[in-house]
Motif scaffolding. Structure first.
Motif, PDB file in Angstrom:
ATOM      1  N   ASP A 190       0.817  -1.209   0.000  1.00  0.00           N
ATOM      2  CA  ASP A 190       0.000   0.000   0.000  1.00  0.00           C
ATOM      3  C   ASP A 190       0.856   1.267   0.000  1.00  0.00           C
ATOM      4  O   ASP A 190       0.632   2.176  -0.806  1.00  0.00           O
ATOM      5  N   ALA A 191       1.817   1.334   0.900  1.00  0.00           N
ATOM      6  CA  ALA A 191       2.633   2.545   0.988  1.00  0.00           C
ATOM      7  C   ALA A 191       3.478   2.731  -0.259  1.00  0.00           C
ATOM      8  O   ALA A 191       3.501   3.817  -0.848  1.00  0.00           O
ATOM      9  N   GLY A 198       2.455   9.139  -6.363  1.00  0.00           N
ATOM     10  CA  GLY A 198       2.403  10.537  -5.952  1.00  0.00           C
ATOM     11  C   GLY A 198       1.333  10.862  -4.940  1.00  0.00           C
ATOM     12  O   GLY A 198       1.062  12.039  -4.687  1.00  0.00           O
ATOM     13  N   LEU A 199       0.713   9.830  -4.330  1.00  0.00           N
ATOM     14  CA  LEU A 199      -0.282  10.061  -3.287  1.00  0.00           C
ATOM     15  C   LEU A 199       0.415  10.143  -1.937  1.00  0.00           C
ATOM     16  O   LEU A 199       1.521   9.617  -1.752  1.00  0.00           O
ATOM     17  N   GLY A 200      -0.256  10.769  -0.972  1.00  0.00           N
ATOM     18  CA  GLY A 200       0.166  10.648   0.403  1.00  0.00           C
ATOM     19  C   GLY A 200      -0.199   9.269   0.913  1.00  0.00           C
ATOM     20  O   GLY A 200      -0.924   8.518   0.256  1.00  0.00           O
ATOM     21  N   CYS A 201       0.285   8.929   2.097  1.00  0.00           N
ATOM     22  CA  CYS A 201       0.036   7.575   2.580  1.00  0.00           C
ATOM     23  C   CYS A 201      -0.042   7.536   4.096  1.00  0.00           C
ATOM     24  O   CYS A 201       0.751   8.178   4.785  1.00  0.00           O
ATOM     25  N   ALA A 211       9.198   4.599   8.709  1.00  0.00           N
ATOM     26  CA  ALA A 211       8.150   4.772   7.713  1.00  0.00           C
ATOM     27  C   ALA A 211       8.780   5.366   6.461  1.00  0.00           C
ATOM     28  O   ALA A 211       9.670   6.210   6.553  1.00  0.00           O
ATOM     29  N   PRO A 212       8.359   4.937   5.277  1.00  0.00           N
ATOM     30  CA  PRO A 212       8.879   5.556   4.061  1.00  0.00           C
ATOM     31  C   PRO A 212       8.593   7.054   4.064  1.00  0.00           C
ATOM     32  O   PRO A 212       7.597   7.504   4.638  1.00  0.00           O
ATOM     33  N   ASP A 213       9.468   7.823   3.455  1.00  0.00           N
ATOM     34  CA  ASP A 213       9.236   9.258   3.346  1.00  0.00           C
ATOM     35  C   ASP A 213       7.880   9.516   2.705  1.00  0.00           C
ATOM     36  O   ASP A 213       7.547   8.916   1.676  1.00  0.00           O
ATOM     37  N   GLY A 214       7.086  10.377   3.326  1.00  0.00           N
ATOM     38  CA  GLY A 214       5.762  10.689   2.817  1.00  0.00           C
ATOM     39  C   GLY A 214       4.668   9.817   3.377  1.00  0.00           C
ATOM     40  O   GLY A 214       3.501   9.964   3.003  1.00  0.00           O
ATOM     41  N   CYS A 215       5.016   8.904   4.279  1.00  0.00           N
ATOM     42  CA  CYS A 215       4.034   7.990   4.862  1.00  0.00           C
ATOM     43  C   CYS A 215       4.031   8.132   6.372  1.00  0.00           C
ATOM     44  O   CYS A 215       5.083   8.312   6.999  1.00  0.00           O
ATOM     45  N   ARG A 216       2.831   8.035   6.966  1.00  0.00           N
ATOM     46  CA  ARG A 216       2.695   8.085   8.422  1.00  0.00           C
ATOM     47  C   ARG A 216       1.931   6.864   8.903  1.00  0.00           C
ATOM     48  O   ARG A 216       1.278   6.184   8.122  1.00  0.00           O
ATOM     49  N   SER A 226      -7.188  12.626  12.681  1.00  0.00           N
ATOM     50  CA  SER A 226      -6.104  13.460  13.193  1.00  0.00           C
ATOM     51  C   SER A 226      -4.797  13.182  12.464  1.00  0.00           C
ATOM     52  O   SER A 226      -4.006  14.099  12.209  1.00  0.00           O
ATOM     53  N   THR A 227      -4.556  11.926  12.093  1.00  0.00           N
ATOM     54  CA  THR A 227      -3.324  11.600  11.366  1.00  0.00           C
ATOM     55  C   THR A 227      -3.322  12.236   9.988  1.00  0.00           C
ATOM     56  O   THR A 227      -2.311  12.807   9.548  1.00  0.00           O
ATOM     57  N   ILE A 228      -4.435  12.157   9.300  1.00  0.00           N
ATOM     58  CA  ILE A 228      -4.527  12.761   7.971  1.00  0.00           C
ATOM     59  C   ILE A 228      -4.425  14.286   8.054  1.00  0.00           C
ATOM     60  O   ILE A 228      -3.737  14.925   7.258  1.00  0.00           O
TER      61      ILE A 228
END
Length: 230
Positions: A190-191, A198-201, A211-216, A226-228
């Motif tokens: 998924d991530a 190019g999506l957030g994750c 976590a990969p860069d750009g993923c939380r 709250s995370t989003i």
């Protein structure tokens, strides 16, 4: 403030807990008469081969043939079996029978959390490796989603982490990929797929580890708003 205008969800293991459903299906398989031990063994072998082949097909990306057909033809060839027989076993044990168990496996905060996201003005969609519509109806949340897509849809024809389905989801939502965040439960599928498109994750239910860069990570489904937003 989050730049995202929509949330695209994985389904299995993301909108419900996977372990309770697996336990329920194992019990059902054990208790269901299958016309003798040979038929029971054949059913289990077909399901195992199907799942194994689908993981292998992740490496192919979009193919020149129909992915929907290949996911049955390849395990059938491996077992020297009939693709139609594999398809029917999968339809029964992976698509139809689990539906009755999904409400019990749903996250307790599933609907309130999805409603909270919609109240914030976010569009919602689902992109899953499996067809999502009947499962969403069984979970009682099909009315909350603007778009639904499956990896085997002809216009996608590729399992995650290939970016095609993520890009199709953003397009169906009428948004640039950077305006969409994908929520799933597997970093390696998924991530990586979302980030490649190019999506957030956001990955659900994991804590600790890189976590990969750009993923939380969101510890629970209820933590997603709250995370989003963060």
């Amino acid at each position: 403030m989050s730049r995202h205008r929509a949330v695209l969800f994985d389904l299995d293991g993301t909108l419900y807990a996977a372990k309770p459903l697996r336990r329920a299906m194992l019990l059902e398989l054990a208790r269901t008469p299958l016309r003798g031990p040979r038929q029971a063994v054949r059913t289990v072998r077909r399901l195992q081969a199907f799942r194994s082949v689908r993981e292998e097909l992740r490496d192919l990306g979009d193919t020149s043939s129909s992915l929907d057909d290949e996911q049955y033809a390849a395990p059938a060839a491996r077992l020297r079996d009939d693709p139609a027989a594999v398809r029917e076993v999968v339809a029964e044990w992976i698509h139809r029978r689990p539906l009755r168990h999904l409400p019990a496996a749903a996250w307790p905060t599933l609907r309130p959390t999805l409603e909270a996201l919609r109240e914030r003005g976010l569009a919602l969609g689902v992109f899953s490796d499996y067809p999502p519509d009947e499962k969403l109806a069984a979970l009682g949340v099909d009315d909350l989603f603007d778009v639904t897509l499956a990896a085997t849809d002809p216009e996608i024809n590729a399992f995650k982490p290939h970016p095609c389905g993520f890009l199709a989801g953003a397009s169906r939502l009428g948004l640039d990929p950077s305006e969409v965040v994908y929520v799933g439960d597997r970093v390696e599928v998924d991530a990586l797929g979302a980030l490649a498109a190019g999506l957030g994750c956001v990955i659900l239910g994991q804590s600790g580890g890189p976590a990969p860069d750009g993923c939380r990570f969101a510890p629970t489904f209820a933590d997603l708003p709250s995370t989003i937003a963060g």
